[in-house]
Design a protein around this motif. Sequence first.
Motif, short mmCIF file in Angstrom:
data_model
loop_
_atom_site.label_atom_id
_atom_site.label_comp_id
_atom_site.label_asym_id
_atom_site.label_seq_id
_atom_site.Cartn_x
_atom_site.Cartn_y
_atom_site.Cartn_z
N ASP A 1 0.87 -1.18 0.00
CA ASP A 1 0.00 0.00 0.00
C ASP A 1 0.91 1.23 0.00
N PHE A 2 1.35 1.67 -1.18
CA PHE A 2 2.43 2.67 -1.22
C PHE A 2 2.14 3.87 -2.13
N PRO B 1 -4.66 2.80 -9.08
CA PRO B 1 -5.01 2.21 -7.77
C PRO B 1 -4.99 0.68 -7.77
N ASP B 2 -5.30 0.07 -8.93
CA ASP B 2 -5.32 -1.39 -8.93
C ASP B 2 -3.91 -1.99 -8.93
N SER B 3 -2.88 -1.14 -8.89
CA SER B 3 -1.51 -1.63 -8.74
C SER B 3 -1.19 -1.99 -7.28
N ILE C 1 -3.22 -4.23 -1.57
CA ILE C 1 -4.22 -4.10 -0.52
C ILE C 1 -5.62 -3.88 -1.08
N ASN C 2 -5.72 -3.50 -2.35
CA ASN C 2 -7.02 -3.26 -2.96
C ASN C 2 -7.63 -4.51 -3.59
N HIS C 3 -6.99 -5.66 -3.41
CA HIS C 3 -7.48 -6.88 -4.07
C HIS C 3 -7.82 -8.00 -3.09
N GLU D 1 4.23 -0.63 9.50
CA GLU D 1 2.88 -0.43 10.05
C GLU D 1 1.86 -0.28 8.94
N ARG D 2 2.19 0.54 7.95
CA ARG D 2 1.25 0.76 6.86
C ARG D 2 1.11 -0.47 5.97
#
Length: 295
Positions: A181-182, A201-203, A206-208, A230-231
């Motif tokens: 998530d960067f 964003p689909d790279s 965390i979005n999948h 942490e992130r």
Amino acid sequence: MIKIALRVWVVGGLLGLLLGCSPLNVLNLLTPAGTYHKVSDLKYGKDPRNRLDVYTPVNRAADVPVVVFFYGGSWNSGSRSDYRFVGEALAARGIVAVLADYRLYPQVHYQGFLDDSARVVGWTREHIRQYGGDPARLYVMGHSAGGYNAAMIALDPKWLAAVDMQPSVLSGWIGLAGPYDFLPIENPEVKPIFFFPNSPPDSQPINHISAASPPALLIAAKDDKLVNPERNTGGMARRLREQGVPVRELYFSRPGHGTLIAAFSRPMRGLAPVLDEVMAFIHGQDPASGISNDR
């Protein structure tokens, strides 16, 4: 033991610099060769970088677990030959290990290295039985940028769909200090790879995440200065749990970003039990025990 390991790392690194070798090559020089068999330079695609090596245990049994490992290097550097110590570590513990090169920037941008990563997994599932591996016990693992590759292969179905597979073929995935998530991208080397400032964003792995995502083992260095633990590790673990996906989340204080993967090597194992945790995950011991810090 830890002091000895650190001394070996420092002295080995200095010797490596003097001799024109990288610290990873020093670790390889200190890695035994009698604990595995290696089949080198197998083709999984048409590009010169579409090559992989297979490490098998010396006393090879049939149908053992398989780990496909992707190395890091900000998607612009790296070679499978630098990570012989990873192949040895896994093979010596009874695992068939597949270490692959993949195309790098500037030859490709995002998505090219993920196309290659999917092809590696497709090749492995099709061919690994002849090396004693069980395609029904298949894991992907990566460090740093390679952890990103492993995450995307495990979480975004479109990559394995390109080789007529689904993430459900994976028994699990292992992320070591991976960036998940960067956005927005801060690293200037990485910006052009992901088309910054128009990074899609689909790279982002965390979005999948979905309830069908494979179980995960996520390990990070507490004080990682390159990839925020942490992130990235923490955020990924939280999202997986929200979807009911089994995940084990570990943070170690002694290794840093680079030495987390070096802890696979025999001289550096005193830094953290990274290899032990990977083996426990593969063999199904306590796969969903939550968050752990140094004991």
